[in-house]
Write a protein that holds these residues in place. Sequence first.
Motif, PDB file in Angstrom:
ATOM      1  N   THR A 377      -1.991 -43.659 -51.400  1.00 42.27           N
ATOM      2  CA  THR A 377      -2.275 -42.839 -52.576  1.00 42.27           C
ATOM      3  C   THR A 377      -2.540 -43.717 -53.794  1.00 42.27           C
ATOM      4  N   ARG A 380      -5.972 -45.319 -53.593  1.00 37.71           N
ATOM      5  CA  ARG A 380      -7.043 -44.331 -53.825  1.00 37.71           C
ATOM      6  C   ARG A 380      -7.128 -43.984 -55.308  1.00 37.71           C
ATOM      7  N   ARG A 381      -5.983 -43.762 -55.938  1.00 37.63           N
ATOM      8  CA  ARG A 381      -5.999 -43.373 -57.356  1.00 37.63           C
ATOM      9  C   ARG A 381      -6.494 -44.527 -58.229  1.00 37.63           C
ATOM     10  N   GLU A 384     -10.141 -44.388 -58.616  1.00 34.42           N
ATOM     11  CA  GLU A 384     -10.714 -43.180 -59.228  1.00 34.42           C
ATOM     12  C   GLU A 384     -10.400 -43.103 -60.718  1.00 34.42           C
ATOM     13  N   THR A 389      -6.655 -42.481 -68.967  1.00 37.16           N
ATOM     14  CA  THR A 389      -5.620 -42.746 -67.961  1.00 37.16           C
ATOM     15  C   THR A 389      -4.785 -43.949 -68.372  1.00 37.16           C
ATOM     16  N   GLU A 430      -1.639 -35.668 -62.647  1.00 37.50           N
ATOM     17  CA  GLU A 430      -0.922 -36.933 -62.755  1.00 37.50           C
ATOM     18  C   GLU A 430      -0.185 -37.201 -61.440  1.00 37.50           C
ATOM     19  N   VAL A 431       0.017 -38.473 -61.118  1.00 36.35           N
ATOM     20  CA  VAL A 431       0.540 -38.844 -59.803  1.00 36.35           C
ATOM     21  C   VAL A 431       1.646 -39.879 -59.949  1.00 36.35           C
ATOM     22  N   PHE A 443       0.657 -42.649 -62.721  1.00 33.25           N
ATOM     23  CA  PHE A 443      -0.660 -42.498 -63.356  1.00 33.25           C
ATOM     24  C   PHE A 443      -0.589 -41.300 -64.296  1.00 33.25           C
TER      25      PHE A 443
END
Length: 515
Positions: A377, A380-381, A384, A389, A430-431, A443
């Motif tokens: 994850t 990947r983030r 992107e 951010t 948001e992650v 993030f």
Amino acid sequence: MPDTRLPVPVEPYGVFVALAREVHDRTMNGHHDEALVLADRAEAIAAILGDERAQLMIRQGRMYALLALGRLSEALVIGQTLAEDRQLVGPRASQAKALADLAELLIKLGRIDEGLHWLARATTALDLAPHDSLRYFSAICSVGDAAQAAELYELADDCARLAADALAVDELFRAAGRLQHAEMLLEWALRLEQVGRATEARLRLDRSVALMREHLKAHPDAPLATAMLALGLARTGRPDDAIVLIRRMLLPLRAAGQTHEVRLLHLAYGSALRALGDRAGAHREFTAAQELAGQTGQRLIIGYELADLAGERAPSEATRTMKATLREQVGHLWRQRLDRRLMLQQARRRAELELDRERAEGVAASDALTGLGNRRTFDRRLGELHGGTSLILIDVDKFKGINDAYSHGVGDGVLRGVAEVLRAHCREGEVAVRFGGDEFALFLLADLPAARRIAERIRRVVVRRDWDELVPGLRVTLSMGLAAYSEGMTGSELFDRADTQLYAAKRQGRNRLAA
């Protein structure tokens, strides 16, 4: 920039939700042009105030007003954007609602296969959503609207019943549910009459009339409810009562350009005049309704009334042939409903397979201990990134010492506790990630000053947390490094900047943020 995460009244649709509800209230009560004017003002205000969720809800209200006014292509542009946004982020119920709205628009534009695909996706998402929220109620109403557009009346009726039983729903939304249910029952009844199922039709007409009487007690000036009540009265043997309502509402609504309600009133007037033996007047009103009908189903219902009336006014071989032809068409379209039900079932199976694949991918991208995203994850983030951010890298201070002093079980409890705090500070989009050992990342959709405040709050929450539940006297602190994305920066560069700050925090004594 003010910290939007300071305590505010809990609202799933944004802090300034009242702006959006004003737009929805206008549309729900049939004041669609007013809703569009208000939406322009409300969205501008919400943008200035920085309330993105309220903006989304205002756009929904604009879409519903355009839909009611028959401006389907304009509504579709909004619907596609909302569906795309909700698939990327947001609760399951919100995703289901956006997908169902898109399905309704596509179906009404004649793109049936596409619409049923998205309706299947909506019902699949809704199955996974909590059933005790306002979001669920709103989503189930949208699924019902899409089902009605596809003439899947049984599904629409099930949705209306579920909506009526939903919890946490205020009168504004419950009123919208009543309107939706009553209109669906009216349309269903008229179609049942056409295929010779008069008893079933009467049951649905009576239910619709009862719902509208209840609605008008709370909202006496609601034009859509009044128009539907007039039609229900005209079709259930109370033409004089219907005419009183029609004459009071028809001219004002025509002047206001509320086409949907005016069409229903002309249909009601034609039905009432026909019941009173005025066939010429009924023909005039049915013709007026036909001119305002924008959808195939609407034209079919009114066309059938005109053909049936023509047979009464001037019985001949030609009118009998025309009516027989129309009846055959009605029967064919009614049978198509069964095909659509099968198509929806097939689309639903495909959607479930897609969901199973997404779940498998989600498991592969999740950390088993904490439930946060994992290194997959994170990578990947990091690929992107976009403007606005910020990345926070987080280490649990002296974590190896916690494991050595107390046990790996206690260490796992610390990691789960930190993960809970990080998850609680994530908004939509948001992650939070655990990408190795005691290393976490967050993030945020926030600029550097706002991200700094959020990170400091996280650090303080962790320090003050009652860790005695794990081990009496246990103290947990975090070291944190923060960097903000800027245009042209790569993911590796953002990570390196945050990592540099993290090590600066450790060198300065730990239990601190460096940015």
